[in-house]
Design a protein around this motif. Sequence first.
Motif, PDB file in Angstrom:
ATOM      1  N   ALA A 139       0.502  -1.038  -0.220  1.00 48.11           N
ATOM      2  CA  ALA A 139      -0.206   0.375  -0.090  1.00 48.11           C
ATOM      3  C   ALA A 139       0.789   1.183  -0.442  1.00 48.11           C
ATOM      4  N   ARG A 140       0.587   2.382  -0.411  1.00 48.62           N
ATOM      5  CA  ARG A 140       0.610   3.833  -0.696  1.00 48.62           C
ATOM      6  C   ARG A 140       0.517   4.661  -0.846  1.00 48.62           C
ATOM      7  N   VAL A 141       0.329   5.641  -0.290  1.00 53.63           N
ATOM      8  CA  VAL A 141      -0.274   7.585   0.263  1.00 53.63           C
ATOM      9  C   VAL A 141       0.682   8.501  -0.205  1.00 53.63           C
ATOM     10  N   ILE A 142      -0.053   8.828  -1.709  1.00 48.39           N
ATOM     11  CA  ILE A 142       1.189   9.615  -2.323  1.00 48.39           C
ATOM     12  C   ILE A 142       0.852  11.069  -1.665  1.00 48.39           C
ATOM     13  N   VAL A 143       0.711  12.461  -1.068  1.00 50.34           N
ATOM     14  CA  VAL A 143       0.719  13.207  -0.894  1.00 50.34           C
ATOM     15  C   VAL A 143       1.350  14.109  -1.862  1.00 50.34           C
ATOM     16  N   GLU A 144       0.832  15.009  -2.273  1.00 48.54           N
ATOM     17  CA  GLU A 144       0.840  15.745  -3.728  1.00 48.54           C
ATOM     18  C   GLU A 144       1.316  17.059  -3.124  1.00 48.54           C
ATOM     19  N   ALA A 145       2.084  17.852  -2.564  1.00 50.68           N
ATOM     20  CA  ALA A 145       1.638  19.613  -2.599  1.00 50.68           C
ATOM     21  C   ALA A 145       1.956  20.517  -3.496  1.00 50.68           C
ATOM     22  N   SER A 146       2.118  19.654  -4.572  1.00 52.38           N
ATOM     23  CA  SER A 146       2.290  21.475  -5.504  1.00 52.38           C
ATOM     24  C   SER A 146       1.730  20.440  -7.549  1.00 52.38           C
ATOM     25  N   ARG A 147       2.220  21.193  -8.244  1.00 51.26           N
ATOM     26  CA  ARG A 147       2.188  20.791  -9.482  1.00 51.26           C
ATOM     27  C   ARG A 147       2.965  21.415 -10.405  1.00 51.26           C
ATOM     28  N   PRO A 148       3.399  20.456 -11.477  1.00 51.24           N
ATOM     29  CA  PRO A 148       4.560  20.439 -11.872  1.00 51.24           C
ATOM     30  C   PRO A 148       4.540  22.439 -12.190  1.00 51.24           C
ATOM     31  N   GLY A 149       5.380  23.491 -12.177  1.00 54.28           N
ATOM     32  CA  GLY A 149       6.073  24.624 -12.614  1.00 54.28           C
ATOM     33  C   GLY A 149       5.257  25.492 -11.305  1.00 54.28           C
ATOM     34  N   ILE A 150       5.259  24.901 -10.124  1.00 50.91           N
ATOM     35  CA  ILE A 150       4.686  25.954  -8.349  1.00 50.91           C
ATOM     36  C   ILE A 150       5.557  25.109  -8.194  1.00 50.91           C
ATOM     37  N   SER A 151       5.766  25.602  -7.768  1.00 51.11           N
ATOM     38  CA  SER A 151       7.291  25.661  -6.644  1.00 51.11           C
ATOM     39  C   SER A 151       6.768  25.224  -4.745  1.00 51.11           C
ATOM     40  N   GLY A 152       5.970  24.059  -4.802  1.00 50.80           N
ATOM     41  CA  GLY A 152       5.592  23.335  -3.564  1.00 50.80           C
ATOM     42  C   GLY A 152       6.788  23.229  -2.524  1.00 50.80           C
ATOM     43  N   MET A 153       6.411  22.158  -1.457  1.00 51.05           N
ATOM     44  CA  MET A 153       7.298  21.309  -0.828  1.00 51.05           C
ATOM     45  C   MET A 153       7.052  20.433   0.092  1.00 51.05           C
ATOM     46  N   ALA A 154       7.255  19.441  -0.088  1.00 53.12           N
ATOM     47  CA  ALA A 154       7.354  18.369   0.807  1.00 53.12           C
ATOM     48  C   ALA A 154       8.239  17.847   1.191  1.00 53.12           C
ATOM     49  N   SER A 155       7.940  17.600   2.432  1.00 53.33           N
ATOM     50  CA  SER A 155       8.853  16.872   3.439  1.00 53.33           C
ATOM     51  C   SER A 155       8.526  15.470   4.021  1.00 53.33           C
ATOM     52  N   ILE A 156       9.472  14.360   4.852  1.00 52.94           N
ATOM     53  CA  ILE A 156       9.155  13.662   5.567  1.00 52.94           C
ATOM     54  C   ILE A 156       9.944  13.610   6.912  1.00 52.94           C
ATOM     55  N   ASN A 157       9.513  12.566   7.643  1.00 54.20           N
ATOM     56  CA  ASN A 157      10.493  12.651   8.739  1.00 54.20           C
ATOM     57  C   ASN A 157       9.000  11.608   9.735  1.00 54.20           C
ATOM     58  N   PRO A 158      10.237  10.129   9.498  1.00 57.14           N
ATOM     59  CA  PRO A 158       9.027   8.523   9.561  1.00 57.14           C
ATOM     60  C   PRO A 158       9.524   8.688  10.672  1.00 57.14           C
ATOM     61  N   GLU A 159      10.517   9.325  11.348  1.00 52.36           N
ATOM     62  CA  GLU A 159      10.155   9.382  12.895  1.00 52.36           C
ATOM     63  C   GLU A 159       8.659   9.729  13.839  1.00 52.36           C
ATOM     64  N   THR A 160       7.909  10.814  13.368  1.00 55.84           N
ATOM     65  CA  THR A 160       7.160  11.363  13.858  1.00 55.84           C
ATOM     66  C   THR A 160       5.993  10.545  12.996  1.00 55.84           C
ATOM     67  N   ARG A 161       6.029  10.376  11.844  1.00 54.74           N
ATOM     68  CA  ARG A 161       5.356   9.662  10.748  1.00 54.74           C
ATOM     69  C   ARG A 161       4.527  10.513   9.521  1.00 54.74           C
ATOM     70  N   GLU A 162       5.216  11.598   9.925  1.00 52.41           N
ATOM     71  CA  GLU A 162       4.479  13.204   9.244  1.00 52.41           C
ATOM     72  C   GLU A 162       5.247  13.245   7.790  1.00 52.41           C
ATOM     73  N   ILE A 163       4.212  13.601   7.311  1.00 50.81           N
ATOM     74  CA  ILE A 163       4.631  14.791   5.856  1.00 50.81           C
ATOM     75  C   ILE A 163       4.324  15.795   5.804  1.00 50.81           C
ATOM     76  N   THR A 164       5.043  16.894   5.479  1.00 45.94           N
ATOM     77  CA  THR A 164       4.662  18.686   5.995  1.00 45.94           C
ATOM     78  C   THR A 164       5.391  18.968   4.428  1.00 45.94           C
ATOM     79  N   GLY A 165       4.287  20.174   4.249  1.00 49.75           N
ATOM     80  CA  GLY A 165       5.377  21.407   3.457  1.00 49.75           C
ATOM     81  C   GLY A 165       4.195  22.226   2.905  1.00 49.75           C
ATOM     82  N   PHE A 166       3.949  22.837   2.042  1.00 52.27           N
ATOM     83  CA  PHE A 166       3.305  23.840   1.395  1.00 52.27           C
ATOM     84  C   PHE A 166       2.732  23.848   0.082  1.00 52.27           C
ATOM     85  N   ASN A 167       1.951  25.252  -0.594  1.00 48.04           N
ATOM     86  CA  ASN A 167       1.405  24.798  -2.003  1.00 48.04           C
ATOM     87  C   ASN A 167       1.493  26.344  -1.836  1.00 48.04           C
TER      88      ASN A 167
END
Length: 744
Positions: free
Chosen positions: A165-193
């Motif tokens: 199984a996979r869960v994807i988090v899309e922060a932004s689309r091509p041409g948009i300077s969004g950001m996503a980062s991971i933290n396996p210890e806290t089980r978090e994906i964070t970012g902005f759009n």
Amino acid sequence: MNRFAVGLIVLTVCPFSGLAAQNDAASYVNTLIGTQRSALGYGGTMPFVTTPFGMTSWTPQTRQNKISVTSYNYGDTTISGFIGTHQPAIWMGDYGYVTVIPQVGELRTTPELRKLPYSHRSENARPDYYGVSLDAGADGTIQVEMTATERCSILRLTFPKTAEARVIVEASRPGISGMASINPETREITGFNPHRMDAHLGPFVLPKFRGYFVVQFEQAPLNMKTYGMDDAKAELSRGAYAEFKPGQTIQVRVGTSFVSIEQARANLEHELSGWNFQAVQDNLRAKWNEKLSRIQLSGATDEDKTRLYTAVYHTLLYPRIFSEYGHYYSAFDDTIHAGESYTAYSIWDTFRAENSMLTLLAPERIDGMITALLQNFKEGGWMPKWPNPSYTNIMIATHADSLVAEAFRKGFKGFDRQVAWQAVYKDAMTPPDGDTTRRWLDREEHTPYEARAGLTYYKQLGFIPTDKTDEAASRTLEDSYDDWCVAQIAEALGRTEDYRFFLKRSLNDRNLYNPAIGLMNGRTSDGGWAPIGGSRDDNQNRSVSGWTEGDAWVYTWSPFHDQAGLIQLMGGVESYDAKLDQHFSGGHNVHSNEPSHHYGYLYDFGGQPWKTQAMVRKIAAKEYEASPGGLDGDDDCGQMSAWLLFTAMGFYPVNPANGEYMIGSPMYEQISLRLASGKTFRVEASNNSAQNVYIQSATLNGKPLDIPVITWEQIQAGGTLHFVMGQRPSEWGSQWKPQLISSN
């Protein structure tokens, strides 16, 4: 508002089932109404899971949304993700969105490759819950369930046992300077759009604007990775994903914010501290039921209840809350402030009836909503026409003046009344930058704030000339109404000279009446009449006749405040009514767009209220159905739905800021409204039916009511408005005459 033409196709609808088996009001809401293009029209709505006025709405994504395209369309057969969106209407853009995508098999990040088939038979769409089964082919199905809070969502994803199984988090689309980062210890994906689809429509560049998110997983992922970086050393990524063992049910929490990632996490702690999906859903259902149950129907079928309660749901989505526990990001000065804020006011549409409905259904919100507009004024220089979330210059006039005047008239006092005066006075007296050097075209890009475009000419000539300013005739008529609103505010503040000045100027609408044709007519700067039609000069991309989304027939009766003056201009009630007859018989009444919304009620002014009674029932039956394709025209942030609600109750705010409601024809045996005070206002209609649409007599709290008008105060006092209905027209209410505004 129909800023984009939409092709019509006929689709087979999937009926909403299970209504009779449930007795809470939320069970009658079909959030799919308005999502299908049909022979009736296209509502441009989405099956949002959110709270009333929720900051972020959650919906399946059957297509990539953009201006003129919503995330969900009932006619689509695949789903590519589940988006936390802020897009309020089809002709507006999204901003700061985030998308969650469940997946099995190889990694596929583009919408075209990741989309999965689904069937409406597996779909369950309600205000408190959305569920669907996605067909993952040979691997089986992925069951997706969503519920939400004001700013957050929790998803429950049940994966097949045959594939990782996979869960994807899309922060932004091509041409948009969004950001996503991971933290396996806290089980978090964070970012902005940082994407703002409407950024080109307003004057401001907002370098600090970002839609932030925090995504948390209850179950421990096997691994977490980012994707979409241009190279291995790039700091920004377009998204991230977490992978899990096959066959698990994975719970995902998503917090959103416009303040910071830390605030998104704090919003989760405030609203979703645990992982109890059912408890979150139950709480959301209770929130909706508290609001929905303020309206009760008797003598209504399940289909009737679906139409009506879905309309209530639509009216309570907007404007959106835009603050986060005492702070908000301002898209008018690109700064964080303390306080409460709202956005997504489709004011050209919603000042007509939606805002008036909110004064009845959600009066506790009105002070905050007006305060938000005044904060926008202080931070950006003007109250906005259509904040999404900043200025967009969509549509004409400054109808925030109407919202402020309505709040004054109805006794709301929890906002700064002196700042309100400063804001409306500036609207009425200060032309926008470059007023005489710009045409102010519809959706003209990167212009200063438009305010009352052409105001320079309006002040000089008493009208806006069609050869100088685009949509000039419509602007003149709508600015006249806004002047009347400013006059009412001045009177309430004891500003007698200002009151007289703006009241007199509110009669500028009369300068456009052309007696030779018996219609309003645009004028050129030399005082001559402009061409009467709705054509455009394609070589110069400008409006020749001066109308906004209509023509002279659509706009002749548009001055809500001056129907008595129009009767006088037309030569009396007989001519006024005869012209209205031509309007309707000639097919000029286009209910799918807002300028026509009050027209069915105008026979009340002309002494023929029985025609109003027949017409509004006819429109309601024709334009609204309890099916996905059952909404004619963009819902426009609740305005289309508010019209139906008022019409069902038997009255409508033709002039939304004068505190009066014109009586139509109640649609049910009984409909009651529980007021914020705890009192109940009940409308009863004896002998009511689809054929018995005509009022024979009426009483208010047992006393005869002989005029087709009730007031805000009468509703707020509670009690019973009782009608006796019949199959034939009667003379009831025909002796009432509207008050003429003096030009002296």
